[in-house]
Design a protein around this motif. Structure first.
Motif, PDB file in Angstrom:
ATOM      1  N   LEU A 141       9.358 -69.043  81.947  1.00 16.44           N
ATOM      2  CA  LEU A 141       9.369 -67.974  80.885  1.00 16.44           C
ATOM      3  C   LEU A 141      10.577 -67.037  81.217  1.00 16.44           C
ATOM      4  O   LEU A 141      10.611 -66.699  82.370  1.00 16.44           O
ATOM      5  N   ILE A 142      11.366 -67.105  80.168  1.00 15.08           N
ATOM      6  CA  ILE A 142      12.747 -66.019  80.486  1.00 15.08           C
ATOM      7  C   ILE A 142      12.777 -64.795  79.265  1.00 15.08           C
ATOM      8  O   ILE A 142      12.904 -65.127  78.112  1.00 15.08           O
ATOM      9  N   GLU A 143      12.555 -63.768  79.996  1.00 10.86           N
ATOM     10  CA  GLU A 143      12.797 -62.621  78.969  1.00 10.86           C
ATOM     11  C   GLU A 143      14.333 -62.159  78.919  1.00 10.86           C
ATOM     12  O   GLU A 143      14.614 -61.790  79.706  1.00 10.86           O
ATOM     13  N   GLY A 144      15.064 -62.401  77.699  1.00 16.30           N
ATOM     14  CA  GLY A 144      16.098 -61.969  77.639  1.00 16.30           C
ATOM     15  C   GLY A 144      16.536 -60.523  78.095  1.00 16.30           C
ATOM     16  O   GLY A 144      15.830 -59.555  77.459  1.00 16.30           O
ATOM     17  N   VAL A 145      17.578 -60.247  78.663  1.00 10.55           N
ATOM     18  CA  VAL A 145      18.018 -58.943  78.679  1.00 10.55           C
ATOM     19  C   VAL A 145      19.580 -58.498  78.318  1.00 10.55           C
ATOM     20  O   VAL A 145      20.185 -59.551  77.975  1.00 10.55           O
ATOM     21  N   ASP A 146      19.561 -57.309  78.129  1.00 16.64           N
ATOM     22  CA  ASP A 146      21.049 -57.102  77.609  1.00 16.64           C
ATOM     23  C   ASP A 146      22.147 -57.136  78.373  1.00 16.64           C
ATOM     24  O   ASP A 146      23.370 -57.530  77.835  1.00 16.64           O
ATOM     25  N   SER A 147      22.074 -56.996  79.628  1.00 12.79           N
ATOM     26  CA  SER A 147      23.147 -57.150  80.604  1.00 12.79           C
ATOM     27  C   SER A 147      22.460 -57.305  82.012  1.00 12.79           C
ATOM     28  O   SER A 147      21.526 -57.241  82.448  1.00 12.79           O
ATOM     29  N   LEU A 148      23.591 -58.093  82.846  1.00  7.82           N
ATOM     30  CA  LEU A 148      23.156 -58.236  83.968  1.00  7.82           C
ATOM     31  C   LEU A 148      24.355 -57.875  84.764  1.00  7.82           C
ATOM     32  O   LEU A 148      25.414 -57.742  84.564  1.00  7.82           O
ATOM     33  N   ARG A 149      24.059 -57.765  86.244  1.00  5.85           N
ATOM     34  CA  ARG A 149      25.035 -57.388  87.303  1.00  5.85           C
ATOM     35  C   ARG A 149      25.470 -58.528  88.184  1.00  5.85           C
ATOM     36  O   ARG A 149      24.778 -59.396  87.985  1.00  5.85           O
ATOM     37  N   GLY A 150      26.419 -58.155  89.355  1.00  2.00           N
ATOM     38  CA  GLY A 150      26.827 -59.357  90.025  1.00  2.00           C
ATOM     39  C   GLY A 150      25.638 -59.472  91.175  1.00  2.00           C
ATOM     40  O   GLY A 150      24.428 -58.697  91.266  1.00  2.00           O
ATOM     41  N   TYR A 151      25.499 -60.549  91.857  1.00  2.00           N
ATOM     42  CA  TYR A 151      24.724 -60.665  92.993  1.00  2.00           C
ATOM     43  C   TYR A 151      25.207 -60.919  94.314  1.00  2.00           C
ATOM     44  O   TYR A 151      26.538 -60.924  94.465  1.00  2.00           O
ATOM     45  N   ASP A 152      24.526 -60.941  95.299  1.00  2.00           N
ATOM     46  CA  ASP A 152      24.895 -61.060  96.944  1.00  2.00           C
ATOM     47  C   ASP A 152      23.796 -62.024  97.308  1.00  2.00           C
ATOM     48  O   ASP A 152      22.316 -61.679  97.488  1.00  2.00           O
ATOM     49  N   HIS A 153      24.103 -63.271  97.476  1.00  2.00           N
ATOM     50  CA  HIS A 153      23.073 -64.242  97.840  1.00  2.00           C
ATOM     51  C   HIS A 153      23.665 -65.453  98.608  1.00  2.00           C
ATOM     52  O   HIS A 153      24.705 -65.683  98.708  1.00  2.00           O
ATOM     53  N   ARG A 154      22.733 -65.763  99.682  1.00  2.00           N
ATOM     54  CA  ARG A 154      23.086 -66.879 100.508  1.00  2.00           C
ATOM     55  C   ARG A 154      22.099 -68.202  99.907  1.00  2.00           C
ATOM     56  O   ARG A 154      20.983 -68.223 100.019  1.00  2.00           O
ATOM     57  N   SER A 155      23.095 -69.065  99.796  1.00  2.00           N
ATOM     58  CA  SER A 155      22.567 -70.384  99.228  1.00  2.00           C
ATOM     59  C   SER A 155      21.720 -71.165 100.220  1.00  2.00           C
ATOM     60  O   SER A 155      21.740 -71.128 101.292  1.00  2.00           O
ATOM     61  N   ILE A 156      20.792 -71.704  99.512  1.00  2.00           N
ATOM     62  CA  ILE A 156      19.696 -72.512 100.145  1.00  2.00           C
ATOM     63  C   ILE A 156      20.306 -73.729 100.518  1.00  2.00           C
ATOM     64  O   ILE A 156      21.458 -74.265 100.377  1.00  2.00           O
ATOM     65  N   PHE A 157      19.881 -74.428 101.946  1.00  2.00           N
ATOM     66  CA  PHE A 157      20.758 -75.520 102.536  1.00  2.00           C
ATOM     67  C   PHE A 157      20.722 -76.547 101.656  1.00  2.00           C
ATOM     68  O   PHE A 157      19.891 -76.790 100.878  1.00  2.00           O
ATOM     69  N   ASP A 158      21.652 -77.683 102.125  1.00  2.00           N
ATOM     70  CA  ASP A 158      21.709 -78.765 101.268  1.00  2.00           C
ATOM     71  C   ASP A 158      20.720 -79.841 101.921  1.00  2.00           C
ATOM     72  O   ASP A 158      21.149 -80.510 102.869  1.00  2.00           O
ATOM     73  N   ARG A 159      19.561 -79.997 101.113  1.00  6.17           N
ATOM     74  CA  ARG A 159      18.378 -80.919 101.850  1.00  6.17           C
ATOM     75  C   ARG A 159      19.152 -82.303 101.449  1.00  6.17           C
ATOM     76  O   ARG A 159      18.439 -83.443 102.151  1.00  6.17           O
TER      77      ARG A 159
END
Length: 456
Positions: free
Chosen positions: A238-256
């Motif tokens: 389920l996804i509830e739409g929002v008006d705006s999004l900001r940037g992220y800071d994320h460390r990627s999951i490893f390549d299985r």
């Protein structure tokens, strides 16, 4: 003496690695040592696209240095996104504040054989009101219909127009939430819905969604950006739409996928490989099959060690969507199973043409018979599909060197494993395809003691 120099001896060794298209391998030697796996190709490229949705800059960490990442970087830059090195090695920053529309010709020129452009649709529709998709490429492993993507976009209110140049998608009235049920839990279509629904007006319910770890990691990225996403039992998101999004800071999951590939290389060559960065939880299904086939592994805090545990044993495998046995895992595993004592069966239920690579393995001495319409065997757990195939592998059979041409990403890596396990010399051509998903491939082979030369 290898053509490839070490990173310390040659500052441009990465450039050499990207240039090599043919390698000559002298096999029959166990691969031993340590390799590191970075972020998953199947997450990093999608998180890069997600940066288009933010109103501020994003940072992605542990980005693999592979050609697919370079393709997405180029596509983002064509659309006006500023992509720069981040604050630590292997990180990238994305500033979408200057995003602009691009022409078919520009997109096509930078997309190459990648199918990534289709995932730009939702973010570009939200940002610019229009998305252009040229003819799509990718590995030739079977039908990857884009109708799942187009049907989903239409459900959001998009208008899809086809022309000789490709596909033009517009949303003159904006995008709204939708009730979508996928005919098959497609990873790409699930990503499409997520990247579109997060800013669509209203609520989107996606049924029969893919739930791969990379999908869950993309959801984590989008939630960091301000999205509201929840998942329920039975593949419902389920996804509830929002008006705006900001940037992220994320460390990627490893390549299985890469981790499993090196594990199979240890099995096939009777080697001992420690895969730094690999984690147990995302590889549970693979580890079970690895152990059944006679493999031994040791889970540590910083990775997993793989080697043979004795005589290799035959297994029966059915590929499936997560949490089943990944289709990307079966190709390198089949190489190892050529050395197992007895008859193994691999049922490929995800892509209809993914067993074509076995022709070259037979050329190298393997005893493999492909059943183009699959097999009804006792104990099947994955529902049969009209497109499925099956491979029957009888072993052990000595492998010998041959001249082979890489057909696709995972099949190509499997040729490398076979050549490394085989007696004599092999020539592997079209290696560039493998670099789509394996970072510093030649450097890692060198570190594991492989005997090879880069020809051109």
């Amino acid at each position: 003496m290898k053509t490839l120099l070490s990173d310390s001896a040659n500052p441009k060794s990465g450039d050499r690695e990207m240039a090599g298209e043919v390698i000559r391998i002298r096999g029959g030697r166990p691969l031993t040592g340590r390799v590191e796996v970075k972020g998953a190709k199947n997450l990093a490229t999608k998180a890069m696209v997600a940066a288009l949705l933010g109103e501020t800059a994003s940072i992605l960490r542990d980005v693999p240095d592979i050609s697919d990442v370079q393709v997405v970087k180029s596509l983002l830059e064509v659309h006006g996104v500023v992509v720069e090195a981040g604050d630590e090695p292997g990180s990238l920053t994305f500033d979408p504040s200057g995003a602009v529309a691009a022409h078919f010709e520009e997109i096509d020129a930078h997309a190459g054989a990648s199918r990534i452009p289709i995932l730009f649709c939702g973010p570009l529709l939200h940002l610019l009101g229009e998305a252009l998709i040229p003819d799509l490429g990718g590995c030739r492993i079977g039908d990857r219909p884009i109708n799942f993507h187009m049907d989903a976009l239409r459900a959001f209110g998009a208008i899809v127009d086809k022309s000789y140049e490709g596909i033009r998608i517009t949303a003159p009235n904006g995008l709204h939430g939708a009730n979508i049920e996928l005919p098959y839990p497609s990873v790409g279509a699930t990503e499409q819905v997520l990247l579109t629904a997060v800013k669509a007006e209203g609520v989107t319910e996606l049924r029969n969604a893919a739930i791969e770890p990379e999908i869950m990691d993309l959801i984590a990225v989008l939630q960091k950006m301000g999205a509201i996403i929840s998942y329920e039992p039975n593949r419902v998101i389920l996804i509830e739409g929002v008006d705006s999004l900001r940037g992220y800071d994320h460390r990627s999951i490893f390549d299985r996928n890469e981790a499993a590939s090196w594990a199979c290389a240890a099995l096939a060559t009777d080697g001992d490989i420690f895969v730094g960065g690999a984690r147990q939880q995302e590889m549970l299904t693979f580890l079970n099959v690895f152990r059944k086939a006679g493999g031994w592994f040791d889970v540590r805090e910083d990775g997993i060690q793989f080697r043979r545990g004795g005589v290799l044993k035959p297994v029966v495998v059915e590929t499936d969507v997560h949490p089943g046995f990944m289709t990307d895992w079966q190709q390198p595993l089949i190489v190892a199973l050529t050395q197992a004592e007895g008859e193994s069966i691999v049922h490929e239920t995800v892509y209809e043409n993914r067993l074509g690579f076995t022709t070259a393995l037979v050329q190298m001495g393997a005893d493999i018979v492909v059943h183009p319409h699959g097999l009804d065997t006792e104990g099947r757990r994955v529902p049969r599909r009209a497109l499925e195939q099956a491979a029957v592998i009888n072993g052990p059979t000595p492998l010998h060197g041959a001249d082979v041409v890489v057909p696709d990403l995972r099949g190509g890596y499997s040729y490398l494993i076979a050549a490394l396990a085989a007696e004599g010399e092999s020539v592997v051509r079209n290696v560039g395809i493998i670099r789509r998903g394996y970072e510093k491939l030649f450097t890692k082979l060198d570190a594991l003691g492989a005997d090879f030369d880069v020809v051109g």
